[in-house]
Write a protein that holds these residues in place. Structure first.
Motif, PDB file in Angstrom:
ATOM      1  N   HIS A 159       7.671  -5.911   9.695  1.00  0.00           N
ATOM      2  CA  HIS A 159       6.233  -6.323   9.686  1.00  0.00           C
ATOM      3  C   HIS A 159       5.671  -5.881   8.250  1.00  0.00           C
ATOM      4  CE1 HIS A 159       6.224  -6.691  14.128  1.00  0.00           C
ATOM      5  NE2 HIS A 159       6.985  -5.892  13.856  1.00  0.00           N
ATOM      6  N   TYR A 160       4.581  -6.820   7.755  1.00  0.00           N
ATOM      7  CA  TYR A 160       4.230  -6.509   6.542  1.00  0.00           C
ATOM      8  C   TYR A 160       2.754  -6.179   6.719  1.00  0.00           C
ATOM      9  CZ  TYR A 160       8.232  -8.702   4.249  1.00  0.00           C
ATOM     10  OH  TYR A 160       9.391  -8.509   3.935  1.00  0.00           O
ATOM     11  N   PHE A 161       2.230  -5.094   6.094  1.00  0.00           N
ATOM     12  CA  PHE A 161       0.810  -4.963   6.156  1.00  0.00           C
ATOM     13  C   PHE A 161       0.092  -4.813   4.619  1.00  0.00           C
ATOM     14  CE2 PHE A 161       2.778  -3.039   9.873  1.00  0.00           C
ATOM     15  CZ  PHE A 161       2.017  -3.229  10.453  1.00  0.00           C
ATOM     16  N   ALA A 162      -1.074  -5.233   4.604  1.00  0.00           N
ATOM     17  CA  ALA A 162      -1.690  -5.106   3.230  1.00  0.00           C
ATOM     18  C   ALA A 162      -2.874  -4.187   3.202  1.00  0.00           C
ATOM     19  CB  ALA A 162      -2.201  -6.441   2.856  1.00  0.00           C
ATOM     20  N   TYR A 163      -3.122  -3.284   2.473  1.00  0.00           N
ATOM     21  CA  TYR A 163      -4.033  -2.082   2.276  1.00  0.00           C
ATOM     22  C   TYR A 163      -5.384  -2.940   1.848  1.00  0.00           C
ATOM     23  CZ  TYR A 163      -0.551   1.701   1.999  1.00  0.00           C
ATOM     24  OH  TYR A 163       0.332   2.429   2.381  1.00  0.00           O
ATOM     25  N   ASP A 164      -6.328  -2.486   2.430  1.00  0.00           N
ATOM     26  CA  ASP A 164      -7.620  -3.041   1.772  1.00  0.00           C
ATOM     27  C   ASP A 164      -7.878  -2.783   0.671  1.00  0.00           C
ATOM     28  OD1 ASP A 164      -9.899  -4.645   2.232  1.00  0.00           O
ATOM     29  OD2 ASP A 164     -10.918  -3.259   3.721  1.00  0.00           O
ATOM     30  N   ASP A 165      -8.812  -3.423  -0.174  1.00  0.00           N
ATOM     31  CA  ASP A 165      -9.313  -3.161  -1.295  1.00  0.00           C
ATOM     32  C   ASP A 165     -10.816  -2.330  -1.183  1.00  0.00           C
ATOM     33  OD1 ASP A 165     -11.912  -5.110  -2.002  1.00  0.00           O
ATOM     34  OD2 ASP A 165     -10.225  -6.112  -0.803  1.00  0.00           O
ATOM     35  N   ASP A 166     -11.196  -1.644  -2.128  1.00  0.00           N
ATOM     36  CA  ASP A 166     -12.455  -0.881  -1.767  1.00  0.00           C
ATOM     37  C   ASP A 166     -13.689  -1.552  -2.507  1.00  0.00           C
ATOM     38  OD1 ASP A 166     -11.943  -0.579  -4.596  1.00  0.00           O
ATOM     39  OD2 ASP A 166     -11.754   1.641  -4.379  1.00  0.00           O
TER      40      ASP A 166
END
Length: 732
Positions: free
Chosen positions: A187-194
């Protein structure tokens, strides 16, 4: 007026126009638009270009929870970018399994459900002593909605006993009751940007569609999706829910002082406008605001507005007092109901503020730009650099006008200036005089006029030996008492292009322009100070609701309008593109000098639709004729998007219009590094270094180098508040 009546009246008008003499030219609405937009900075372009990951490579997007205040005047692009590349620095992966055995992965598990015993031979008694074999705890992960949480568990035993004699162990196997075969899923996850605040599904960020907005930049709602295409063009009158523009999750539960309550006086406010520079929404069209309740786990409509005629931007307030919304994970969103077959029924939203310690109808201490800067040239938005160099003083504008608004109820001072950078240079080579004593009248729009090619600045763009050139101009003012933490609407970045073509438009079409009668010609007047070879004509023919057909036009060039054309292409195909995207029609090279005119003649009854820039008036340079030699000015006060080019299109574009790099990637060396990294240009900003897991490892103000000796070996993400995320590897 209902949509069916609107269509009927349009048909009647169409019939009358044919029976009583049709107008030679008309304006209409764009059927679609480019998925990108003019006035985007380079760092923002990727936000527009990206779509969500394909189904076969699904990325799960993580969202940060926003804290108060949440404020956006849309001077900058802050819409969430959904990465699609699993190699992107923000993406990480995690594995799930069909089951685990005692918390660990195993390929295959054979087991029995009855109790199993292990045996040890006892030399004293000459017998086997027995003990229960360690049980196996199986956890199953079969819930398709959440593969990371166990859906069930089972206690079983291995399908064998362990028998030990004289220190030697062997296994006695039994017939298994069941066999489990594991399956691994990545499973791939993407961190959010700030930096981003919004999730947009069709809401269109732009600086041209709103009419007299509170600040430069609005979100526009229409019948087009995020790709700029109609939601449903199966018929002209398809209708329904269209765009959605949603906030990220917000913490409305409380802060370090305690739980939020009604007494914290949290208010949400925003401005809205129907129509603007677009299409009037009918009474059955609407703009809707919805709140998401984490308690109820549903969206609730809290406000709506029916379609209306053109009006100034109106402000709306909401007191956030209901505890079903004062929760972690609160969200709000705008959505519109519109004709789904094209670029119709426009609404515009601006300046959203969600903050505590407010009151209804409170005022904002803020002075802001309200319009982009069109050009620093006289008349043109771009001219060939070789032409400019022949007569620079005749091309640079004497003055440039800032369009501003004071949102406060008190008069204030707004000193302003501008800086000019040569393409790619960090430091400006020219700084204008500062206008100091400019009063910003209370609660209204106003203008400031800066000298360019006049006293006291007497500025012209310096010439060089290049064939093309580009300058970046930072226009700014100082609203000293502005309340915003980031004064983004105090600065405008403008790119002044000197490519190989003449243009009057800003690259953004708000309407369509079309000719109605066979044989009608439209041309645009240009003027060159030197003798040069005209090589092509660039026209932004835009797609419409009309089905594609083999339309033909005749490209024409005139030396003067009292004579026959000096060039005619004969029948050539109309090539349609999205708005703002030009097709280059190559012509036989023609030497021109002084005034000349380029355009096209319509050759059949099918209308030809050209992008039309409503923001800048070039009526006096636009001519139409149905009979050669009988010319009149256009009746419309805008710019038909036709350009005269002295290039053949073989070179890479200098830049998209109005594109300025505000957040480039950090450039540093060495990488991999050991104890220090050196930046190629001065940063003069806080630098943040994150672990690959998203933990902030260090933050330090940096001029041109950074000490990383305290960080262990590994892979890191590094950024400043002015840059994109870059990868850093430490390897000693």
């Amino acid at each position: 007026m209902s949509k069916s009546n609107k269509a009927l009246i349009a048909a009647i008008v169409f019939f009358i126009s044919w029976t009583s003499g049709m107008a030679q030219e008309e304006l209409g609405n764009l059927w679609n638009r480019s998925a990108t937009g003019v006035y985007l900075e380079n760092s923002e372009q990727q936000y527009i270009d990206a779509e969500r990951a394909e189904e076969d490579v699904k990325i799960n997007y993580l969202f940060n929870t926003l804290e108060l205040p949440v404020v956006d005047d849309f001077a900058k692009y802050k819409i969430k970018y959904f990465v699609t590349d699993t190699n992107h620095a923000s993406v990480f992966d995690s594995l799930t399994y069909t089951f685990t055995e005692n918390g660990s992965y195993t390929d295959t598990l054979r087991y029995v459900t009855d109790t199993v015993y292990n045996y040890i031979f006892n030399p004293s008694t000459q017998k086997l002593d027995s003990s229960i074999a360690p049980p196996i705890k199986i956890r199953f992960y079969l819930d398709t909605t959440n593969k990371f949480v166990a859906s069930d568990s089972l206690i079983v035993f291995p399908n064998y006993s362990v028998i030990t004699q004289n220190g030697i162990s062997r296994k006695q196997f039994y017939q298994e009751d069941s066999v489990l075969v594991n399956k691994i899923t990545k499973h791939y996850f993407a961190y959010d940007d700030d930096r981003s605040l919004w999730i947009s599904e069709g809401g269109f960020w732009n600086r041209t569609m709103g009419l007299n907005p509170p600040t430069v930049g609005v979100i526009t709602f229409d019948g087009l999706n995020s790709d700029g295409k109609p939601y449903d063009n199966s018929s002209r009158l398809t209708y329904g829910a269209a765009d959605r523009f949603t906030s990220k999750p917000i913490n409305l539960y409380g802060d370090n002082t305690g739980r939020y309550t009604s007494s914290d006086s949290i208010y949400l406010s925003f401005y809205y406008q129907p129509y603007g520079n677009g299409d009037q929404p009918e009474v059955e069209d609407s703009l809707v605001l919805e709140f998401y309740s984490p308690v109820q786990k549903r969206w609730n409509i809290v406000w709506s507005k029916k379609g209306d005629t053109l009006q100034e931007f109106q402000q709306v307030y909401f007191h956030m007092a209901d505890t079903i919304y004062l929760q972690v994970g609160f969200q709000f969103r705008f959505r519109n109901y519109a004709t789904l077959s094209g670029n119709f029924d426009h609404w515009h939203v601006d300046y959203i503020r969600l903050a505590k310690d407010r009151r209804k109808n409170d005022h904002m201490v803020d002075i802001a730009f309200t319009k982009p800067i069109r050009t620093f040239l006289k008349h043109y938005t771009s001219i060939p650099w070789t032409h400019y160099k022949a007569k620079p003083y005749s091309y640079v504008a004497e003055n440039v006008t800032y369009h501003l608004r004071n949102l406060d109820t008190a008069t204030a001072l707004a000193p302003s200036d501008y800086k000019v950078h040569l393409n790619g240079q960090v430091n400006p080579f020219f700084k204008s005089e500062v206008l100091i004593n400019i009063a910003a009248p209370a609660n209204t729009t106003f203008t400031e006029v800066h000298s360019v090619n006049s006293a006291p600045n007497n500025f012209i763009f310096p010439i060089d030996t290049n064939e093309r050139q580009l300058f970046e101009i930072n226009a700014r003012f100082s609203g000293a008492n502005d309340q915003l933490p980031e004064k983004e609407n105090d600065t405008l970045k403008h790119v002044q292009l000197f490519d190989r073509y003449y243009s009057y438009d800003d690259g953004s079409a708000e309407k369509t322009y079309h000719l109605n009668l066979v044989g009608t010609t439209v041309v645009i007047e240009f003027k060159t100070p030197i003798s040069d070879t005209l090589k092509s004509v660039m026209i932004n023919f835009v797609e419409t609701f009309e089905p594609p057909s083999s339309q033909k036009i005749n490209i024409v060039v005139y030396k003067d309008l009292n004579s026959s054309p000096i060039y005619q292409s004969g029948p050539v195909d109309v090539i349609y593109n999205a708005e703002g995207k030009f097709h280059r029609y190559h012509i036989d090279p023609i030497v021109v000098e002084g005034q000349f005119y380029v355009g096209y003649q319509q050759l059949d009854q099918n209308k030809t639709f050209v992008g039309y820039d409503v923001n800048y008036n070039n009526q006096g340079r636009t001519y139409i004729s149905q009979i050669d030699g009988d010319w009149t000015n256009s009746i419309f006060l805008g710019t038909t998007m036709i350009r005269a080019s002295f290039g053949d299109g073989s070179e890479e574009p200098l830049s998209n219009e109005q594109v300025v790099s505000d957040n480039d990637q950090l450039e540093f060396y060495p990488n991999p590094a050991q104890d220090w990294i050196k930046f190629k240009q001065e940063v003069n900003s806080d630098i943040e270094v994150y672990s690959i897991g998203g933990k902030l490892e260090m933050r330090e103000y940096v001029i041109d180098h950074l000490n990383i000796s305290n960080l262990p070996n590994g892979f890191y993400l590094i950024r400043s508040n002015k840059s994109e995320v870059s990868k850093l590897i430490i390897n000693r």
